[in-house]
Design a protein around this motif. Structure first.
Motif, PDB file in Angstrom:
ATOM      1  N   HIS A 204     -15.116   5.037 -25.587  1.00  0.00           N
ATOM      2  CA  HIS A 204     -15.070   5.245 -24.136  1.00  0.00           C
ATOM      3  C   HIS A 204     -13.655   4.995 -23.614  1.00  0.00           C
ATOM      4  O   HIS A 204     -13.139   5.749 -22.789  1.00  0.00           O
ATOM      5  CB  HIS A 204     -16.066   4.307 -23.449  1.00  0.00           C
ATOM      6  CG  HIS A 204     -16.227   4.589 -21.990  1.00  0.00           C
ATOM      7  ND1 HIS A 204     -16.725   5.782 -21.517  1.00  0.00           N
ATOM      8  CD2 HIS A 204     -15.947   3.834 -20.888  1.00  0.00           C
ATOM      9  CE1 HIS A 204     -16.754   5.754 -20.192  1.00  0.00           C
ATOM     10  NE2 HIS A 204     -16.284   4.589 -19.789  1.00  0.00           N
ATOM     11  N   GLY A 205     -13.022   3.952 -24.128  1.00  0.00           N
ATOM     12  CA  GLY A 205     -11.665   3.638 -23.701  1.00  0.00           C
ATOM     13  C   GLY A 205     -10.639   4.616 -24.230  1.00  0.00           C
ATOM     14  O   GLY A 205      -9.650   4.914 -23.570  1.00  0.00           O
ATOM     15  N   ARG A 206     -10.852   5.128 -25.416  1.00  0.00           N
ATOM     16  CA  ARG A 206      -9.891   6.040 -26.037  1.00  0.00           C
ATOM     17  C   ARG A 206      -9.917   7.434 -25.401  1.00  0.00           C
ATOM     18  O   ARG A 206      -8.873   8.062 -25.228  1.00  0.00           O
ATOM     19  CB  ARG A 206     -10.187   6.146 -27.531  1.00  0.00           C
ATOM     20  CG  ARG A 206      -9.233   7.038 -28.300  1.00  0.00           C
ATOM     21  CD  ARG A 206      -9.508   6.935 -29.791  1.00  0.00           C
ATOM     22  NE  ARG A 206      -9.148   5.619 -30.313  1.00  0.00           N
ATOM     23  CZ  ARG A 206      -9.584   5.129 -31.462  1.00  0.00           C
ATOM     24  NH1 ARG A 206     -10.419   5.829 -32.195  1.00  0.00           N
ATOM     25  NH2 ARG A 206      -9.205   3.921 -31.865  1.00  0.00           N
ATOM     26  N   TYR A 207     -11.112   7.905 -25.043  1.00  0.00           N
ATOM     27  CA  TYR A 207     -11.228   9.293 -24.595  1.00  0.00           C
ATOM     28  C   TYR A 207     -11.556   9.477 -23.110  1.00  0.00           C
ATOM     29  O   TYR A 207     -11.349  10.579 -22.593  1.00  0.00           O
ATOM     30  CB  TYR A 207     -12.280  10.011 -25.447  1.00  0.00           C
ATOM     31  CG  TYR A 207     -11.894  10.056 -26.901  1.00  0.00           C
ATOM     32  CD1 TYR A 207     -10.789  10.795 -27.319  1.00  0.00           C
ATOM     33  CD2 TYR A 207     -12.602   9.337 -27.862  1.00  0.00           C
ATOM     34  CE1 TYR A 207     -10.413  10.833 -28.659  1.00  0.00           C
ATOM     35  CE2 TYR A 207     -12.232   9.371 -29.205  1.00  0.00           C
ATOM     36  CZ  TYR A 207     -11.135  10.116 -29.593  1.00  0.00           C
ATOM     37  OH  TYR A 207     -10.756  10.146 -30.911  1.00  0.00           O
ATOM     38  N   LEU A 208     -12.049   8.447 -22.431  1.00  0.00           N
ATOM     39  CA  LEU A 208     -12.370   8.584 -21.010  1.00  0.00           C
ATOM     40  C   LEU A 208     -11.701   7.519 -20.154  1.00  0.00           C
ATOM     41  O   LEU A 208     -10.944   7.838 -19.235  1.00  0.00           O
ATOM     42  CB  LEU A 208     -13.891   8.526 -20.803  1.00  0.00           C
ATOM     43  CG  LEU A 208     -14.689   9.789 -21.122  1.00  0.00           C
ATOM     44  CD1 LEU A 208     -16.169   9.550 -20.856  1.00  0.00           C
ATOM     45  CD2 LEU A 208     -14.208  10.967 -20.290  1.00  0.00           C
ATOM     46  N   CYS A 209     -11.972   6.272 -20.445  1.00  0.00           N
ATOM     47  CA  CYS A 209     -11.451   5.172 -19.629  1.00  0.00           C
ATOM     48  C   CYS A 209     -10.047   4.796 -20.115  1.00  0.00           C
ATOM     49  O   CYS A 209      -9.792   3.682 -20.568  1.00  0.00           O
ATOM     50  CB  CYS A 209     -12.395   3.981 -19.701  1.00  0.00           C
ATOM     51  SG  CYS A 209     -12.103   2.722 -18.438  1.00  0.00           S
ATOM     52  N   LYS A 210      -9.140   5.758 -20.011  1.00  0.00           N
ATOM     53  CA  LYS A 210      -7.786   5.600 -20.532  1.00  0.00           C
ATOM     54  C   LYS A 210      -6.981   4.618 -19.691  1.00  0.00           C
ATOM     55  O   LYS A 210      -7.302   4.361 -18.531  1.00  0.00           O
ATOM     56  CB  LYS A 210      -7.098   6.961 -20.572  1.00  0.00           C
ATOM     57  CG  LYS A 210      -7.837   7.995 -21.417  1.00  0.00           C
ATOM     58  CD  LYS A 210      -7.220   9.372 -21.270  1.00  0.00           C
ATOM     59  CE  LYS A 210      -8.029  10.423 -22.008  1.00  0.00           C
ATOM     60  NZ  LYS A 210      -7.492  11.785 -21.831  1.00  0.00           N
ATOM     61  N   ALA A 211      -5.910   4.110 -20.279  1.00  0.00           N
ATOM     62  CA  ALA A 211      -5.123   3.073 -19.625  1.00  0.00           C
ATOM     63  C   ALA A 211      -4.483   3.563 -18.329  1.00  0.00           C
ATOM     64  O   ALA A 211      -4.614   2.924 -17.280  1.00  0.00           O
ATOM     65  CB  ALA A 211      -4.052   2.549 -20.576  1.00  0.00           C
ATOM     66  N   ARG A 212      -3.808   4.694 -18.380  1.00  0.00           N
ATOM     67  CA  ARG A 212      -3.048   5.146 -17.213  1.00  0.00           C
ATOM     68  C   ARG A 212      -3.862   6.013 -16.262  1.00  0.00           C
ATOM     69  O   ARG A 212      -3.781   5.849 -15.051  1.00  0.00           O
ATOM     70  CB  ARG A 212      -1.801   5.909 -17.673  1.00  0.00           C
ATOM     71  CG  ARG A 212      -0.793   5.030 -18.389  1.00  0.00           C
ATOM     72  CD  ARG A 212       0.492   5.787 -18.680  1.00  0.00           C
ATOM     73  NE  ARG A 212       1.482   4.935 -19.331  1.00  0.00           N
ATOM     74  CZ  ARG A 212       2.701   5.334 -19.680  1.00  0.00           C
ATOM     75  NH1 ARG A 212       3.076   6.594 -19.447  1.00  0.00           N
ATOM     76  NH2 ARG A 212       3.545   4.506 -20.264  1.00  0.00           N
ATOM     77  N   THR A 213      -4.615   6.929 -16.798  1.00  0.00           N
ATOM     78  CA  THR A 213      -5.386   7.832 -15.934  1.00  0.00           C
ATOM     79  C   THR A 213      -6.819   7.938 -16.434  1.00  0.00           C
ATOM     80  O   THR A 213      -7.176   8.883 -17.158  1.00  0.00           O
ATOM     81  CB  THR A 213      -4.743   9.235 -15.906  1.00  0.00           C
ATOM     82  OG1 THR A 213      -3.352   9.110 -15.620  1.00  0.00           O
ATOM     83  CG2 THR A 213      -5.393  10.103 -14.831  1.00  0.00           C
TER      84      THR A 213
END
Length: 248
Positions: A204-213
């Protein structure tokens, strides 16, 4: 009379989730519906190569590690074979990975310890002991948790940058340190989702809830997430007028 020094140390307070129990269930149910059995993206052939791959993955992408380890693991997939290959050859195989010199040294050192201290293990095996794994060169809590989870099926939560970010943003496990986040996850993740929980959070963090956008507009748990600054769909944002039009 007991002295002051004999008093037990006060227990550290463990943080709390910002989600209700039913919201946590909904969050993981949504992840499960999308990907019932998520897999780690690091390529490996046994518990030992998994351990080595995770050690090599620190501050590197899984894709970059996989590119390097395909050749390495075809030549050495056990501690004995790795030591026979030699540090120079290992270093040459992983030189495309960041910090490769130190990582190659750690791979050799942990391989030697596994052979010296656990000669009873079958080739390619590692001890099913998180504390021992953590004691190996280059192996930290996250690496040990990954191996315990993927190689042995333990419900451990390996907190990398993606898991840390998603846990804080969503309110699932808000914490200032990875240890704090892990402690909350260990307590609140429902048992039926325990095996795959950290994989879902990573993906989820890698493909959707990304750090910048973060791509909140296509997030399956947007109604549960406590993140205040949700990003709208760019397609729904009115386009700015062209400069030429403004000039006119």
């Amino acid at each position: 009379m007991a002295s002051k020094s004999s008093k037990p140390a006060p227990k550290k307070r463990v943080g709390r989730t910002r989600l209700k129990r039913e919201e946590i269930e909904q969050l993981f149910a949504a992840f499960h519906a999308i990907e019932p059995e998520p897999k780690g993206e690091l390529e490996h052939v046994n518990a030992y190569t998994l351990l080595v791959a995770v050690v090599l993955s620190a501050q590197a992408t899984d894709a970059g590690v996989n590119k390097a380890t395909r050749g390495l693991f075809s030549r050495a997939d056990t501690p004995e074979a790795m030591l026979a290959l030699g540090e120079d050859a290992v270093r040459e195989q992983v030189k495309t990975i960041g910090l490769y010199k130190g990582k190659a040294k750690n791979v050799m050192a942990l391989s030697k310890r596994l052979l010296d201290e656990h000669p009873e293990l079958a080739p390619g095996d590692v001890p099913e002991d998180r504390d021992y794994l953590e004691s190996l060169p280059g192996v930290g809590r996250k690496t040990a948790n990954v191996v315990m989870n993927m190689a042995f099926g333990h419900h451990t939560n390996a907190v990398d940058t993606h898991v840390f970010r998603v846990s804080n943003r969503t309110g699932l496990a808000p914490g200032k340190t990875v240890d704090a986040v892990e402690a909350i996850l260990d307590r609140v993740v429902p048992e039926q989702y325990g095996l795959h929980a950290h994989h879902w959070l990573i993906l989820h963090g890698r493909y959707l809830c990304k750090a910048r956008t973060p791509e909140c507009w296509r997030c399956p748990v947007i109604d549960i997430c406590k993140f205040k600054d949700k990003v709208p769909n760019p397609a729904d944002t009115p386009k700015k007028k062209a400069r030429s039009a403004k000039a006119a």
